[in-house]
Design an enzyme around this catalytic site. Sequence first.
Site, PDB file in Angstrom:
ATOM      1  N   GLU A  91       0.719  -1.187   0.051  1.00 37.59           N
ATOM      2  CA  GLU A  91       0.007  -0.016   0.269  1.00 37.59           C
ATOM      3  C   GLU A  91       0.692   1.328   0.091  1.00 37.59           C
ATOM      4  OE1 GLU A  91      -2.138  -1.405   3.556  1.00 37.59           O
ATOM      5  OE2 GLU A  91      -0.975   0.308   4.604  1.00 37.59           O
ATOM      6  N   CYS A 104       3.681   8.229   0.515  1.00 38.84           N
ATOM      7  CA  CYS A 104       4.303   7.483   1.550  1.00 38.84           C
ATOM      8  C   CYS A 104       4.636   6.173   0.840  1.00 38.84           C
ATOM      9  CB  CYS A 104       3.332   7.370   2.870  1.00 38.84           C
ATOM     10  SG  CYS A 104       4.114   6.358   4.002  1.00 38.84           S
ATOM     11  N   CYS A 111       6.795  -6.825   7.584  1.00 39.35           N
ATOM     12  CA  CYS A 111       8.126  -6.160   8.095  1.00 39.35           C
ATOM     13  C   CYS A 111       8.292  -6.979   9.284  1.00 39.35           C
ATOM     14  CB  CYS A 111       7.513  -4.846   8.721  1.00 39.35           C
ATOM     15  SG  CYS A 111       8.906  -4.136   9.769  1.00 39.35           S
ATOM     16  N   CYS A 115       7.444  -4.390  16.102  1.00 39.92           N
ATOM     17  CA  CYS A 115       6.926  -3.442  16.979  1.00 39.92           C
ATOM     18  C   CYS A 115       5.455  -3.520  17.369  1.00 39.92           C
ATOM     19  CB  CYS A 115       6.939  -1.803  16.539  1.00 39.92           C
ATOM     20  SG  CYS A 115       8.884  -1.569  15.741  1.00 39.92           S
ATOM     21  N   CYS A 118       2.416  -1.481  15.880  1.00 44.31           N
ATOM     22  CA  CYS A 118       2.422  -1.106  14.485  1.00 44.31           C
ATOM     23  C   CYS A 118       1.645  -2.506  13.778  1.00 44.31           C
ATOM     24  CB  CYS A 118       3.971  -0.965  14.062  1.00 44.31           C
ATOM     25  SG  CYS A 118       3.563  -0.805  12.249  1.00 44.31           S
ATOM     26  N   CYS A 333       0.241   2.457   8.668  1.00 40.97           N
ATOM     27  CA  CYS A 333       1.131   1.522   8.270  1.00 40.97           C
ATOM     28  C   CYS A 333       0.573   0.300   8.203  1.00 40.97           C
ATOM     29  CB  CYS A 333       2.542   1.391   8.881  1.00 40.97           C
ATOM     30  SG  CYS A 333       3.265   2.930   9.204  1.00 40.97           S
TER      31      CYS A 333
END
Length: 345
Positions: A91, A104, A111, A115, A118, A333
């Site tokens: 995205e 962005c 990922c 974290c 997130c 995100c």
Amino acid sequence: MKANIYDYSRDALAEYFLSLGSPKFRATQVFEAVYRHRIIAFGDITNLKKEFRDKLKEDFYFGSLSVVKVLVSEDKTQKYLYRLTDGNLIETVLMKHDYGYSVCVTTQVGCNMGCLFCASGQIKKIRDLTPGEMVMQALTIDDVLRKEGNRVSHVVIMGIGEPFDNYHNVTEFIKIINDVKGLEIGARHITLSTCGIVPKIYEFSQFPLQVNLAVSLHFASDDKRSRYMRINKVYNLEALFEALHYYYKKTKRRITIEYILLSGINDSLQDAAALVRLVRGLNCYINLIPYNETGMFKRTKSTQARLFFDYLIKNGINVVTRKEQGHDIAAACGQLRIKEMICKD
Ligand code: SAH
């Protein structure tokens, strides 16, 4: 195997052409055709000889992204959900500001940083994106803006993924979008955000372009930061700040410190005091970020956020509160990608 033309920086292309015995300036001609004139077939680059065009056709192809969905928020922020050629979803967010349009960009499929607050990290990294897959995110949107007489003027490398976990591809991407024959986005209009991969901060201090560096700090003590951000167990605050001081000394570029305000977790005045102590002496400014709620955490109420902000100001710290955009379209995100994947399953 053919290569995606958007994967190549002008230097990389020139090197390739040289190896074929063609002059370096051919790379500039190809760049002008691809990025200035937006040509998408080698046969159409008519200022090149037919044999050279045929050679290009043999060695390269024009990559593309398919747009699965575009969500438009009330504040005009747009979120593009793209499908890559291997079927993976990514995205990209387009934001309109008074100073221009910023995009962005996502750097990885998933990922690995994990974290806790997130959404991106909820799905492990499947693979790194190539430079071209990052270029195409910006280019596809720029094509749309061009039709209205606008352009992408800023790029923030803050989408899904950890850019310093894909260092080579991300720096090649930056070279391509910054190139005056490429998308011509000024280095100072490009911001890369990292969760704090310390060796790469040192490496990035040698990067020749004047790009902005942002660091996702979010917690001002090792104890807290390690609890919510695994990277802190590898590179603690002392190591991180040593690298940031070095980075500033080398580049003289002011660093952005990102700090998400999470209700009851990192938003007390003690947290603010710890933050002041930590950043004292570093040329930086703090970006306070309203949290986009994605699950277990709550955003800080505006009265508390104000107290936190005022405390920093009183202590002489440069601070701005990030304007929130795209709240109604899950612009944080990884949120949209996850939604789409869950809906599909
Ligand atoms: N991996 C990089 C870049 C991607 S995240 C990094 O960590 O910096 C970009 C920024 O968005 C980071 O500061 C990240 O901590 C923050 N972020 C993640 N989830 C968020 C959410 N739900 N609301 C607000 N900001 C979020």
